[in-house]
Design a protein around this motif. Sequence first.
Motif, PDB file in Angstrom:
ATOM      1  N   ILE A 143      11.192   1.701   1.770  1.00  0.00           N
ATOM      2  CA  ILE A 143       9.921   2.428   1.727  1.00  0.00           C
ATOM      3  C   ILE A 143      10.107   3.861   2.218  1.00  0.00           C
ATOM      4  O   ILE A 143       9.595   4.818   1.612  1.00  0.00           O
ATOM      5  N   ARG A 144      10.860   4.017   3.309  1.00  0.00           N
ATOM      6  CA  ARG A 144      11.108   5.372   3.816  1.00  0.00           C
ATOM      7  C   ARG A 144      11.834   6.222   2.786  1.00  0.00           C
ATOM      8  O   ARG A 144      11.514   7.404   2.596  1.00  0.00           O
ATOM      9  N   GLY A 145      12.822   5.628   2.096  1.00  0.00           N
ATOM     10  CA  GLY A 145      13.531   6.361   1.055  1.00  0.00           C
ATOM     11  C   GLY A 145      12.630   6.729  -0.109  1.00  0.00           C
ATOM     12  O   GLY A 145      12.688   7.847  -0.636  1.00  0.00           O
ATOM     13  N   LEU A 146      11.769   5.782  -0.507  1.00  0.00           N
ATOM     14  CA  LEU A 146      10.853   6.035  -1.622  1.00  0.00           C
ATOM     15  C   LEU A 146       9.878   7.156  -1.273  1.00  0.00           C
ATOM     16  O   LEU A 146       9.602   8.029  -2.103  1.00  0.00           O
ATOM     17  N   VAL A 147       9.379   7.147  -0.053  1.00  0.00           N
ATOM     18  CA  VAL A 147       8.441   8.192   0.366  1.00  0.00           C
ATOM     19  C   VAL A 147       9.135   9.549   0.420  1.00  0.00           C
ATOM     20  O   VAL A 147       8.556  10.574   0.059  1.00  0.00           O
ATOM     21  N   ALA A 148      10.400   9.559   0.853  1.00  0.00           N
ATOM     22  CA  ALA A 148      11.145  10.822   0.870  1.00  0.00           C
ATOM     23  C   ALA A 148      11.315  11.383  -0.531  1.00  0.00           C
ATOM     24  O   ALA A 148      11.208  12.590  -0.762  1.00  0.00           O
ATOM     25  N   ALA A 171       0.827  -1.205   0.000  1.00  0.00           N
ATOM     26  CA  ALA A 171       0.000   0.000   0.000  1.00  0.00           C
ATOM     27  C   ALA A 171       0.863   1.258   0.000  1.00  0.00           C
ATOM     28  O   ALA A 171       0.559   2.235  -0.700  1.00  0.00           O
ATOM     29  N   ALA A 172       1.956   1.248   0.775  1.00  0.00           N
ATOM     30  CA  ALA A 172       2.848   2.412   0.803  1.00  0.00           C
ATOM     31  C   ALA A 172       3.512   2.615  -0.549  1.00  0.00           C
ATOM     32  O   ALA A 172       3.667   3.756  -1.013  1.00  0.00           O
ATOM     33  N   THR A 173       3.890   1.525  -1.203  1.00  0.00           N
ATOM     34  CA  THR A 173       4.502   1.627  -2.522  1.00  0.00           C
ATOM     35  C   THR A 173       3.525   2.214  -3.532  1.00  0.00           C
ATOM     36  O   THR A 173       3.887   3.089  -4.333  1.00  0.00           O
ATOM     37  N   ALA A 174       2.289   1.738  -3.498  1.00  0.00           N
ATOM     38  CA  ALA A 174       1.284   2.231  -4.439  1.00  0.00           C
ATOM     39  C   ALA A 174       1.008   3.718  -4.215  1.00  0.00           C
ATOM     40  O   ALA A 174       0.888   4.499  -5.173  1.00  0.00           O
ATOM     41  N   GLU A 175       0.924   4.141  -2.955  1.00  0.00           N
ATOM     42  CA  GLU A 175       0.688   5.554  -2.650  1.00  0.00           C
ATOM     43  C   GLU A 175       1.859   6.416  -3.125  1.00  0.00           C
ATOM     44  O   GLU A 175       1.671   7.509  -3.683  1.00  0.00           O
ATOM     45  N   ALA A 176       3.093   5.927  -2.914  1.00  0.00           N
ATOM     46  CA  ALA A 176       4.260   6.687  -3.343  1.00  0.00           C
ATOM     47  C   ALA A 176       4.312   6.806  -4.862  1.00  0.00           C
ATOM     48  O   ALA A 176       4.630   7.875  -5.411  1.00  0.00           O
ATOM     49  N   ALA A 177       4.000   5.697  -5.553  1.00  0.00           N
ATOM     50  CA  ALA A 177       3.996   5.737  -7.014  1.00  0.00           C
ATOM     51  C   ALA A 177       2.936   6.699  -7.535  1.00  0.00           C
ATOM     52  O   ALA A 177       3.170   7.451  -8.485  1.00  0.00           O
ATOM     53  N   ALA A 178       1.764   6.692  -6.906  1.00  0.00           N
ATOM     54  CA  ALA A 178       0.705   7.613  -7.321  1.00  0.00           C
ATOM     55  C   ALA A 178       1.126   9.065  -7.078  1.00  0.00           C
ATOM     56  O   ALA A 178       0.840   9.953  -7.885  1.00  0.00           O
ATOM     57  N   ARG A 179       1.827   9.296  -5.987  1.00  0.00           N
ATOM     58  CA  ARG A 179       2.303  10.649  -5.698  1.00  0.00           C
ATOM     59  C   ARG A 179       3.310  11.094  -6.752  1.00  0.00           C
ATOM     60  O   ARG A 179       3.270  12.236  -7.235  1.00  0.00           O
ATOM     61  N   LEU A 180       4.215  10.197  -7.134  1.00  0.00           N
ATOM     62  CA  LEU A 180       5.198  10.520  -8.170  1.00  0.00           C
ATOM     63  C   LEU A 180       4.535  10.734  -9.520  1.00  0.00           C
ATOM     64  O   LEU A 180       5.039  11.493 -10.363  1.00  0.00           O
ATOM     65  N   ALA A 181       3.402  10.053  -9.725  1.00  0.00           N
ATOM     66  CA  ALA A 181       2.687  10.206 -10.993  1.00  0.00           C
ATOM     67  C   ALA A 181       1.891  11.507 -11.053  1.00  0.00           C
ATOM     68  O   ALA A 181       1.277  11.809 -12.078  1.00  0.00           O
TER      69      ALA A 181
END
Length: 498
Positions: free
Chosen positions: A416-421, A350-360
């Motif tokens: 995950i923390r790095g991806l969110v950053a 879920a965190a990965t999907a949210e981060a990818a959507a944010r980057l998109a």
Amino acid sequence: MLKRVFVAPDPGRVRLRFAVRAVLGIGLAVVGCGLAGHSLVGAVTGGLAALLALFTVTDSTVRGQAVTTALLPVVGLPVLAVAAELHDRPLARDLAFLAVVGAGVYARRWGPRGHSLGVFAFMTYFVAQFLQATPRHLPELYAALLLSLLVAAGVRFGLWCYERRLPPAPVPAAPGGTGLSRVTARQAVQATAGAGFALVVGQLVSGERWYWAVGATWWVFVNTTSRGETLVRGFRRVLGTVIGIGLGLLVAVPVAGAPVPSAVVLAICVFGIFYTAAVSYTWMMLWVTLLAELLYGLLGVLEPALLALRLAETAVGALGAVLAVLFVLPVTTHATTDAWIQRALRCVHAATAEAAARLAGSPTADPAPRVAELEQLLARVRLSVAPLVHPLNPMLSRKNRARRVLALLDDCAREIRGLVAVAADPEASHDARLAAACWRVEAAVEALTGNTPDEPAAPATHTTAAGPALAHLHGLERALAELAAPLRTPSGSPLVGA
């Protein structure tokens, strides 16, 4: 033990602020009781009420914490009245105590608020036994309890509410179920059975201090779910008590109830309880034991024989908890660990999907709450796996496998923390390769949680030159792929090895 307490990370100095605020709140509550003319018995009751209000209320929002704090006297005052009224009727008193134990544990099914109210109800009954409260004490005890809760609430929500500047802390819900398939229901039965054993044997050991055994059983069950967690917690409780008694012989006995030195050491104990609770149950029990010894010193009954009796009653209570979890509706360590790891892996996805959507470019996507939830879930995984990695566990292969699982889950959390950053950077832009990498992460998580028979996809061969976001995704893929081995048995059943 030393490293766990003094080297453990304290992001934002939250544990330090938690402990300092507790000393301030409890100290002001006790001073308030003194200024109101309450006796030492009233001050002890008020101090304990303030301690519980500041320690056990853990709702995710400040508003929720305030509501739970306001509800504490709703359960505490009636329980205190029952305990005092039944003081001279041992059979009814003991049966009521067991009912409070069962209800207090079962209340955890309603989350942090139920847990807080259950603990407060139990400790209110316990302190009535500790102080030998009778109906004539009730007016003073009621007044002290209400005054102290009011002071503690004023400190927590008015004078120093640092939680208002922090994001709401996610609280993982307890595993569900119905009837005796619900963990909280099974634990309520276990705790009642264990407390019954402790009550009977504890009274054979001492007709006056038997409640120590019941208290030991109760606290062994707090914040545990499985059989293994309870066994480890029982061992740590006894260890902390032994060390605390040794420290009491060096500190509490020489102090001998002197008001000023006792007050200083009591403040240190309160700080120690709050500062170490999150990182070491053994250390917390050390400070709790020393605090109890100082209170007995103030009451004028502390002597070495009493310390030996406390150790014996604690051992009885721990034994009651162990027998209950082994033979009464046991909840296996495997089943609990399996559930928490699956939830952690789904949170990774879920965190990965949210981060990818944010980057998109999605304006509503916010992976930060998922990261906070993942930290909470990993804490639960560590607690559940603790019996497998304990130094006394003789099964080396399972111990090594559990350590490997924890290390790989920590790798996932770091990526995950790095991806969110990266996703939080307003200049970050979407890369077409992110969708493929996120799909591979999703497939890996589905395979590990048993939603698909396929094995996790092999990690991609992109290098970090593909960009920070892709680098973190590829690191996440590698960790998930490596998790397949320790989380599966040769038969292919997911997560059994954990």
